[in-house]
Write an enzyme that holds these catalytic residues in place. Structure first.
Site, PDB file in Angstrom:
ATOM      1  N   GLU A 117       0.822  -1.184   0.000  1.00  0.00           N
ATOM      2  CA  GLU A 117       0.000   0.000   0.000  1.00  0.00           C
ATOM      3  C   GLU A 117       0.865   1.246   0.000  1.00  0.00           C
ATOM      4  OE1 GLU A 117      -3.822  -1.907   2.070  1.00  0.00           O
ATOM      5  OE2 GLU A 117      -2.775  -0.304   3.090  1.00  0.00           O
TER       6      GLU A 117
ATOM      7  N   CYS B 106       3.238   8.335   1.299  1.00  0.00           N
ATOM      8  CA  CYS B 106       3.781   7.383   2.280  1.00  0.00           C
ATOM      9  C   CYS B 106       4.107   6.082   1.543  1.00  0.00           C
ATOM     10  CB  CYS B 106       2.757   7.156   3.395  1.00  0.00           C
ATOM     11  SG  CYS B 106       3.336   6.011   4.668  1.00  0.00           S
TER      12      CYS B 106
ATOM     13  N   CYS C 192       6.083  -7.109   7.308  1.00  0.00           N
ATOM     14  CA  CYS C 192       7.135  -6.596   8.181  1.00  0.00           C
ATOM     15  C   CYS C 192       7.511  -7.673   9.189  1.00  0.00           C
ATOM     16  CB  CYS C 192       6.663  -5.351   8.923  1.00  0.00           C
ATOM     17  SG  CYS C 192       7.983  -4.509   9.827  1.00  0.00           S
TER      18      CYS C 192
ATOM     19  N   CYS D 263       5.922  -5.175  16.003  1.00  0.00           N
ATOM     20  CA  CYS D 263       5.421  -4.212  16.997  1.00  0.00           C
ATOM     21  C   CYS D 263       3.967  -4.579  17.324  1.00  0.00           C
ATOM     22  CB  CYS D 263       5.507  -2.794  16.439  1.00  0.00           C
ATOM     23  SG  CYS D 263       7.192  -2.326  16.010  1.00  0.00           S
TER      24      CYS D 263
ATOM     25  N   CYS E 102       0.828  -2.674  15.800  1.00  0.00           N
ATOM     26  CA  CYS E 102       0.828  -2.398  14.352  1.00  0.00           C
ATOM     27  C   CYS E 102       0.188  -3.536  13.585  1.00  0.00           C
ATOM     28  CB  CYS E 102       2.256  -2.174  13.852  1.00  0.00           C
ATOM     29  SG  CYS E 102       2.344  -1.890  12.077  1.00  0.00           S
TER      30      CYS E 102
ATOM     31  N   CYS F  32      -1.699   5.224  10.020  1.00  0.00           N
ATOM     32  CA  CYS F  32      -0.531   4.426  10.434  1.00  0.00           C
ATOM     33  C   CYS F  32      -0.954   3.130  11.068  1.00  0.00           C
ATOM     34  CB  CYS F  32       0.301   5.141  11.481  1.00  0.00           C
ATOM     35  SG  CYS F  32       0.864   6.718  10.999  1.00  0.00           S
TER      36      CYS F  32
END
Ligand code: SAH
Length: 376
Positions: free
Chosen positions: A96, A131, A138, A142, A145, A361
């Protein structure tokens, strides 16, 4: 069949193009024609590069070369003008990329589609931020997230990182440097775990696309050795560090990477970092209700960052499915901010963008669920 980066012109720098052309018995000046076609005109097929002789285009195609511009597979437009793009690569993976217009009319609500020229001929925004993602998924894990829930699928190539920017610029009819575009490498993935491809992309974006490095910011979860390397780069974006906690106990719980590189190592790397004139390091801090948002935490952050040329961006958690944290109220966010300000640390509260389309985010992972639902 999967094709590797060598099949694509996008992602190649001048030197690589010169040697490709040399092998084809062509003069080096053709590299400049290709660079212009790929990175400035953003042409998506070799056949359409009219500055190249017909027989060279034919030879490239015979050799299975293509430009490799990624495709926009889907687009979600938010009420606040943010557009979330799902961008697909040749092997079927996608990431994205988010377009965030700012300034006059950047906020939708005037009835025009975000980013389209308005009736009087002027653009409905005066600057925009893209962005950009650096990996598919990932690995950093975290806990607040949503991208983390995907795991990491693979690194993006330099061409795929640059390609996201080109695809969005094409879609928005935008031409840097005349048009003011900022880049933040804060999308899916950890840029410093894909360091070489990320840095090559930066050099292409600065040198060939024409976006100044001063308009770019990269955010890292705190890959300390790469922060040291990054400080030595002659061309580099500004640095942002995802701090998110004020002590090792909380940070290790929220960001397991802190067990490898703890706050002492991270802050030491930040103190060592060679800042340019008037440059500051940005520390991002996601506020999680009852976890890291107390006044005492703000005091600890102020102590950690004392004497550092820094600023803090506070982000109230963007909630999501599978995330076991809560968003603090605005009073808590303001209280946290004023502790920092009183300690002399500039602190800003970031307003979430595109929450209604899951573009804020940490929300990028909702792609699959939303892309497969019929409503748009
Ligand atoms: N891996 C890099 C860049 C991607 S994350 C990094 O960690 O910095 C970009 C920013 O989004 C980080 O500061 C991260 O802390 C923040 N973020 C992640 N999930 C979030 C959420 N659910 N709400 C608000 N911010 C979030």
């Amino acid at each position: 069949m999967s094709r590797s980066a060598e099949n694509f012109l996008l992602g190649m720098d001048r030197q690589e193009l010169v040697s490709l052309l040399e092998r084809a018995g062509e003069p080096p000046y053709r590299a400049d024609q290709i660079l212009k076609a790929v990175y400035q005109q953003r042409i998506d097929s070799i056949a359409a590069i009219s500055t190249l002789p017909q027989q060279l285009r034919a030879k490239f195609l015979e050799d299975q070369l293509s430009i490799g511009l990624p495709k926009i597979e889907n687009r979600f437009v938010s009420a606040d003008g943010t557009i979330r793009y799902l961008i697909g690569f040749q092997d079927g993976q996608s990431v994205e990329t988010v377009w965030m217009p700012e300034g006059d009319g950047g906020e939708a609500g005037d009835g025009t589609e975000a980013g389209e020229p308005s009736g009087n001929g002027s653009r409905p925004w005066d600057r925009a931020t893209i962005c950009v993602s650096s990996q598919v998924g990932c690995a950093v894990d975290c806990q607040f997230c949503l991208t983390a829930l995907l795991g990491v699928k693979r690194n993006l190539t330099a061409g795929e990182i640059v390609g996201q920017v080109l695809a969005v610029l094409n879609d928005r009819h935008v031409s840097p440097p005349q048009d003011r575009v900022n880049l933040v490498f804060m999308g899916m993935g950890e840029p410093f775990l894909n360091y070489d491809n990320f840095m090559k992309a930066v050099r292409l974006l600065v040198g060939e696309v024409g976006i100044p490095e001063s308009r770019m910011t990269v955010s890292t979860a705190g890959i300390v050795p790469r922060i040291h390397d990054f400080g030595k780069e002659p061309v580099r974006p500004k640095l942002a560090i995802s701090l998110n906690a004020s002590n090792d106990d909380v940070r290790s719980r929220l960001m397991p990477i802190n067990r490898k590189w703890n706050l002492e190592m991270l802050i030491a790397a930040a103190r060592d970092f060679p800042l340019r004139n008037r440059e500051r390091i940005t520390f991002e801090y996601v506020l999680l209700s009852g976890v890291n948002d107390e006044v005492v935490h703000a005091q600890q952050v102020a102590a950690l960052l004392g004497g550092l040329r820094s600023k803090v961006n506070l982000i109230a958690l963007n909630p999501g499915p599978g995330i076991d944290f809560f968003t603090p109220g605005t009073d808590r966010v303001s209280a946290f901010q004023s502790v920092l300000m009183k300690a002399g640390i500039p602190a800003f509260v970031r307003r979430p963008r595109g929450r209604d389309i899951y573009a804020a985010c940490g929300q990028l992972k909702r792609t699959v669920e939303i892309a497969t639902s019929p409503a748009q």
